[in-house]
Design an enzyme around this catalytic site. Sequence first.
Site, PDB file in Angstrom:
ATOM      1  N   LYS A  86      -1.614 -12.478   1.472  1.00 43.66           N
ATOM      2  CA  LYS A  86      -2.029 -12.798   2.840  1.00 43.66           C
ATOM      3  C   LYS A  86      -2.746 -14.149   2.862  1.00 43.66           C
ATOM      4  CE  LYS A  86      -4.541 -10.494   6.669  1.00 43.66           C
ATOM      5  NZ  LYS A  86      -5.365  -9.322   7.015  1.00 43.66           N
TER       6      LYS A  86
ATOM      7  N   SER B  19      -3.956  -6.694  10.890  1.00 43.97           N
ATOM      8  CA  SER B  19      -3.600  -8.097  10.882  1.00 43.97           C
ATOM      9  C   SER B  19      -2.751  -8.546   9.701  1.00 43.97           C
ATOM     10  CB  SER B  19      -4.883  -8.932  10.896  1.00 43.97           C
ATOM     11  OG  SER B  19      -5.625  -8.710   9.700  1.00 43.97           O
TER      12      SER B  19
ATOM     13  N   SER C  15      -6.566  -3.240   8.856  1.00 49.83           N
ATOM     14  CA  SER C  15      -5.598  -4.343   8.822  1.00 49.83           C
ATOM     15  C   SER C  15      -4.526  -4.235   7.754  1.00 49.83           C
ATOM     16  CB  SER C  15      -6.321  -5.682   8.665  1.00 49.83           C
ATOM     17  OG  SER C  15      -6.829  -6.094   9.908  1.00 49.83           O
TER      18      SER C  15
END
EC number: 6.3.5.7
Lengths: 543, 500
Positions: A76, A171, A195
């Site tokens: 990420k 996310s 997330s």
Amino acid sequence: MLGSGVREAAAALRLGQLTPTELCQKSLSLIKETSFLNAYITVTEELALKQAAEADKRFQQGKPLGVLDGIPIAIKDNFSTKNIETTCASKMLKGYIPPYNATVVQRLFDQGAVLMGKTNLDEFAMGSGSTDGIFGPVRNPWSYSKQYREKRKHACPDGDENSDWLITGGSSGGSAASVSAGTCYVALGSDTGGSTRNPASHCGIVGLKPTYGLVSRHGLIPLVNSMDVPGILTKCVDDAATVLGVLAGHDPQDSTTIQDHFQPFTLPDVIDVTKLCVGIPKEYHAPGLSSEILALWSKAADLLENAGAKVVEVSMPNTCYSIVCYHVLCTAEVASNMARFDGLEYGHRADVKDSTEAMYSATRREGFNDVVRGRILSGNFFLLKQNYEKYFLKAQKVRRLIADDFVNVFRSGVDVLLTPTTLGDAAPYLEFIQEDNRTRSAQEDVFTQCANMAGVPAVTVPAGLSSRGLPLGLQFIGQAFCEQQLLSVAKWFEKQTDFCLLACHENGHIVKQQKITWSLRHGDLRAHLTSHQFIYIYALYAV
Amino acid sequence: MAATFLHDGGRGCCRLLLQAGQPGQGVRRLLHAPAPWRTANCRHATGSLPWESVVGLEIHAQINSVSKLFSSSQVKFAAPPNSTVSFLDASLPGTLPTINRRCVEAAVMTGLALNCTINKKSLFDRKHYFYADLPAGYQITQQRLPIAVNGILTYRYQVGASWNEMATKCVRVKQVQLEQDSGKSLHDDAMHQTLIDLNRAGIALMEIVMEPDMTCGEEAAAAVRELQLILQTLATSHANMSEGQMRVDANISVHHPGEPYGVRTEVKNINSARFLAKAIDYEIKRQKEILDIGGTILNETRAFDYKLGVTIPMRDKEGKQDYRFMPEPNLPPLILYDTNSLPANMKADQVINIDLIKEKLPELPSVTRERLVEQYGILPEHSFTLVNEDGLQEYFEAVVKLSNVDPKKIIGWVIKDLLGHLRQQNLTIKQSMVTPSSLAELLTLLEKRVISSSAAKQVSAVQQGNLKVMNKLIGLVQKTTKGRADPVLVKTILEEKVLL
């Protein structure tokens, strides 16, 4: 090969059935073919090929570093990666190249993992859709499954295929999509309020949030320091355990990691659940819970009970206050954490030279999106001297009560909790953006953020398909530092759901968004997994 | 004297103590200055009602450590700009603080020396404000639960015109807290730019908060000097004010006796004890004068202009700051142990044992002074001079050991003659050419009446490089030998004897 798990791939690499470079090239071409998913912000092709070549040498010498040697991974874009742009999907950090690796990144590299790229997210991980970053929304690979397409066409025949696609959740949506689409085996996400688990659930993969303090946050660009945990997204529970073994343990650079030695573990193939006590928290029957998930939840409970586990209803009375407190604590830390982005040392700097203050304010106005600015504003409000006690301190106290709920339940003899991960399946993008980020986060994080408030580990496991043909996940929540037990239960459940692969054949054409057709076939398709003309995606039978 | 005095950083008072008994001009001028601190309680009796003044202090002392409070970058004075800056010091995203054990130990030791209660659990907080030399946008400090609380500092200072009129006073130490220093901003007005040096950013500070138990500048200065001495004795801080290793902010207010404290002002950035005294006394006088004509005191921050000798309002920081304090989430509570609470299963390098630090405490200056008075029968004010002057006490004790002379006699030689001469030549005791053994030898000769007191003084002077006195010595020899000695031979012999 890319459709399988880490262990199968590692075995194939060891047997010489393919080389790390071949695997890397397959992964790279698949990333290109699925670029419309917008899962990656940066594809680190050059580095990946270099790392793969190094892995090749190690395998030739018969000295691979570990189980992850030569395995394609994605990270990420809120983890610091040395010499690789790290943006947090924000204009504020566009062009920022960190001079150091996050501890988790370094540990993966030390095991020989091959980095394919940095994945897309909501700006600074603030969101639950992966729709609010400067690089645009991430598309859920399931949007392109034939099964979903056909059902969708039937439901709204006038729908525009180009705009009619699903969100990944967030996310860590880019990480979830990258694993789900088979472009890598493992992706790192971050999990502050869900997330990692939320997009894993929407994309039909496994998402693990370890216990707070078990995995180092050094190098993870923080959202909420007291809740952030690096998350692990994989195709199966075994892989999550493998990656946890690599990442977990004390880091002198993160004072909040535990000092105790962490012993990596593998999960047994035969798991006995007869001595297990599973709690079903009644407060998780939240408003808005889809009937499909409710049914699945209930089926899973039956499944456990039928296998001999003790299933009990438990009460966690402070659950309903959790999301509000989460919002207060989250925004307060955000206000603090974002203060360093002032345009001086790194990142975006506005072209304003009137005064330092004017430069700050223009930099921050230009650099942050509305969601980030909104959270900074409310966080600073909660931290004002006159409000501190009323909001921040109170939220902290309630946080303690929420954590106590978990302590009490586990003390009463419950081993793990079984809950939904999300309210429903993945929403179409156009529908999702009808509501603002804050409302969506409050809805989407309702089942997940409690574990962050309490610091306990939680894992989402694919549990079935919705009537629209989309994946649904269920969540197991464990006791602090009892990942082995938690993942054992998760693995047992994964096996019961008759998890299998579905292949998506694109008829030899280069995959393009308009042309893609996914043919879903049941059955073991490992025989077909030799050609990169195939794109694989998880689906499963309903329980 | 006055000029030397002005340029002396932290030790101005020592000079004052030493010289005041003598007709030193510069000192005289100071003593006769219109400052109000000559009366014992510093009351200001102008107008119908008397004023009482109160002074509290916030002192920032840089901890003497190899690396910074939360990072491994080096602490170096006068290093090239931005050469000792770690990723954490520059607040790169994702970096986390890890606490430096040495800094914690220094704070504990300082707390113990100041008679504080050491908190076995203390917490870190973030204090937010935007400033160019604060890269994180917040400072990590200890607002809620500092490492040490409720201490007391005893200090002595002169109350009358004569130096043997000393008063002992106490000031309560509210707390000692650990915190980070900021970087430095250099404003280049011509180029309209600000240059940032982050070398200082993240260096460990002890903020030592003293309650408003002082009443005037001289008291505050004496308390600060005593603190300085303690920190230097402990080696927890160099505490050199001119190098910025110790910075003092003073809170000052005046009120009528029996009434609540008045509105206070804060005077910041004072870089010597002497200026501290001046700034405080100026501020007391200013407040008193304003109130006497019916004015009001603004709660504001002021700076001391040492050239003009006045305090002036600092540039407005746009109204009142709300620092939006928040617990520092990346640092768990700081837990300290004593021998009783020491957990069995933890490694020694993972715990800090307060009792072990207590054992390592050196003799504190006040104890040293008492011991000197008791052991050698010297006057208390002499004990101050011995302790305050770096190396003088050791020197004195060496002379005592090497001679059989009454220490009461030695002290006069050491302080008046030796130190006096050194002062004149701007030298410190460590730079003295007269070694303790030669002074001991000289005083033994004097004691045995082999030489006269004046001869001994001349020898001492010559040894310190005053060759003009040599002629006087030759004169003395000639007088004793009734002119029968060869002056050239006498000179050679004397040079050999005295200078070697």
